[in-house]
Motif scaffolding. Structure first.
Motif, PDB file in Angstrom:
ATOM      1  N   PRO A 248     -25.775  -2.153 -68.294  1.00 12.04           N
ATOM      2  CA  PRO A 248     -27.110  -2.325 -67.708  1.00 12.04           C
ATOM      3  C   PRO A 248     -27.079  -3.257 -66.502  1.00 12.04           C
ATOM      4  CG  PRO A 248     -26.894  -3.677 -69.667  1.00 12.04           C
ATOM      5  CD  PRO A 248     -25.654  -2.824 -69.596  1.00 12.04           C
ATOM      6  N   SER A 249     -28.055  -3.107 -65.629  1.00  6.99           N
ATOM      7  CA  SER A 249     -28.190  -3.981 -64.475  1.00  6.99           C
ATOM      8  C   SER A 249     -28.681  -5.351 -64.932  1.00  6.99           C
ATOM      9  CB  SER A 249     -29.168  -3.381 -63.457  1.00  6.99           C
ATOM     10  OG  SER A 249     -30.428  -3.141 -64.069  1.00  6.99           O
ATOM     11  N   TYR A 250     -28.521  -6.353 -64.068  1.00  5.96           N
ATOM     12  CA  TYR A 250     -28.866  -7.729 -64.458  1.00  5.96           C
ATOM     13  C   TYR A 250     -30.335  -7.861 -64.841  1.00  5.96           C
ATOM     14  CZ  TYR A 250     -31.305  -8.534 -60.057  1.00  5.96           C
ATOM     15  OH  TYR A 250     -32.201  -8.475 -59.024  1.00  5.96           O
ATOM     16  N   ASP A 251     -31.234  -7.104 -64.149  1.00  5.25           N
ATOM     17  CA  ASP A 251     -32.659  -7.241 -64.444  1.00  5.25           C
ATOM     18  C   ASP A 251     -33.007  -6.725 -65.842  1.00  5.25           C
ATOM     19  OD1 ASP A 251     -31.957  -4.736 -63.286  1.00  5.25           O
ATOM     20  OD2 ASP A 251     -34.074  -4.242 -63.058  1.00  5.25           O
ATOM     21  N   LYS A 252     -32.278  -5.710 -66.309  1.00  6.96           N
ATOM     22  CA  LYS A 252     -32.522  -5.193 -67.658  1.00  6.96           C
ATOM     23  C   LYS A 252     -31.996  -6.149 -68.734  1.00  6.96           C
ATOM     24  CE  LYS A 252     -32.598  -0.354 -66.258  1.00  6.96           C
ATOM     25  NZ  LYS A 252     -31.925   0.977 -66.330  1.00  6.96           N
ATOM     26  N   ILE A 253     -31.099  -7.044 -68.335  1.00  4.33           N
ATOM     27  CA  ILE A 253     -30.539  -8.004 -69.289  1.00  4.33           C
ATOM     28  C   ILE A 253     -31.453  -9.223 -69.455  1.00  4.33           C
ATOM     29  CG2 ILE A 253     -28.564  -9.540 -69.730  1.00  4.33           C
ATOM     30  CD1 ILE A 253     -26.799  -7.576 -68.223  1.00  4.33           C
ATOM     31  N   MET A 254     -32.294  -9.493 -68.466  1.00  2.00           N
ATOM     32  CA  MET A 254     -33.053 -10.742 -68.472  1.00  2.00           C
ATOM     33  C   MET A 254     -33.970 -10.888 -69.690  1.00  2.00           C
ATOM     34  SD  MET A 254     -33.916 -11.788 -64.512  1.00  2.00           S
ATOM     35  CE  MET A 254     -34.711 -10.262 -63.980  1.00  2.00           C
TER      36      MET A 254
END
Length: 303
Positions: A4-10
């Motif tokens: 996943p991209s970093y924004d989906k991890i936040m």
């Protein structure tokens, strides 16, 4: 699924730390990977430049963005915990935290683009309307802003004695001081009627620059600059540098600009920028060369 991209991890990262305890990115990786149902192959994917796992790299960036928006706070090296703002965000967002959402926080907006935070259009990493070169330059600016912000945070936590040494290193990096010994002795003369130190302008010592170097909470106002200017007058000095870990008020800046004596103001961000430029407290992590075709080489041999 893919990494996943970093924004989906936040959001899931923030959710995992809502217990208000200290955590590290490394300890959260197993639960995060389970949340995204990542395979062993997903977890072993690495960045081509330095072989860092992509998932870990993006989780670190998620942590960085949450930190710059003050949704989490760094408690000590590598450790962090959720803030009251982070708790409120979990209730508001329900599953996803976007970069656009973080822009509502002034601290994050300043971090992302300190000189252009009111721009309408921003280059995104998947925006097809921008060339690869433009996206690369935008990514470089993001990395540099992150580094500068991290340096400022570290400076704010350092001791006054370390800060004095840091100032010495920066001035030497700029070409002042003559030698490490000269600079060290100069800055060490603290508390002398409003002057923290005196440093040679060049290696021959043809002129001297008077230094005020202070860790500061809040903005440095005009009265502090007036005191420094008065100290310079008392020493019959013509040049001074006032260095602080915080910022200067608009009145302080205007006052310094109108002084007959030359007084340079260096705030926390400018100090961090100088450290990056002169490789003080930083090291080179990766190097990329951008190459283009040499048309002169081919012109003589074209059909």
């Amino acid at each position: 699924m893919s990494v996943p991209s970093y924004d989906k991890i936040m959001y899931p990262l923030l959710k995992l730390i809502e217990d208000r305890q200290e955590h590290t990115v490394k300890e959260l990786l197993p639960e995060l990977s389970a949340y995204f149902s990542l395979s062993e192959a997903d977890l072993t994917l690495t960045l081509p430049s330095n072989k860092i796992p992509i998932f870990y790299h993006r989780a670190q960036w998620a942590k960085t963005y949450l930190s710059k928006a003050k949704l989490i706070e760094v408690t000590r090296r590598g450790y962090f915990r959720i803030t009251d703002r982070g708790i409120r965000t979990l209730k508001e967002q329900k599953g996803y935290i976007s970069k656009e959402y973080l822009m509502k926080f002034s601290e994050f907006a300043e971090f992302v683009s300190p000189s252009k935070k009111n721009d309408v259009q921003e280059i995104g990493e998947d925006d097809a309307s921008f060339t690869p070169s433009e996206q690369f330059q935008s990514a470089y600016k993001d990395l540099k802003n992150t580094l500068i912000s991290d340096i400022q945070e570290q400076i704010s936590k350092c001791t006054p004695s370390f800060f004095e040494q840091l100032v010495v290193d920066v001035l030497l990096g700029l070409g002042y001081g003559g030698s490490v010994e000269d600079a060290g002795r100069a800055i060490g003369r603290s508390g002398d009627e409003g002057i923290d130190g005196i440093i040679k302008e060049d290696i021959l010592g043809l002129d001297e620059i008077y230094i005020q170097a202070k860790k500061w909470e809040g903005k440095v106002g005009r009265p502090e600059i007036q005191k420094f200017a008065g100290a310079l007058l008392g020493k019959k000095a013509h040049k001074g540098v006032f260095i602080t870990t915080s910022e200067f008020s608009a009145e302080a800046v205007r006052y310094a600009e109108n002084l007959e004596r030359k007084v340079v103001l260096i705030d926390g961000r400018k100090l961090a920028e100088l450290m990056v430029k002169h490789n003080i407290g930083v090291s080179v992590k990766d190097t990329y060369e951008i190459k283009e075709i040499d048309t002169d080489y081919f012109n003589e041999n074209m059909l």
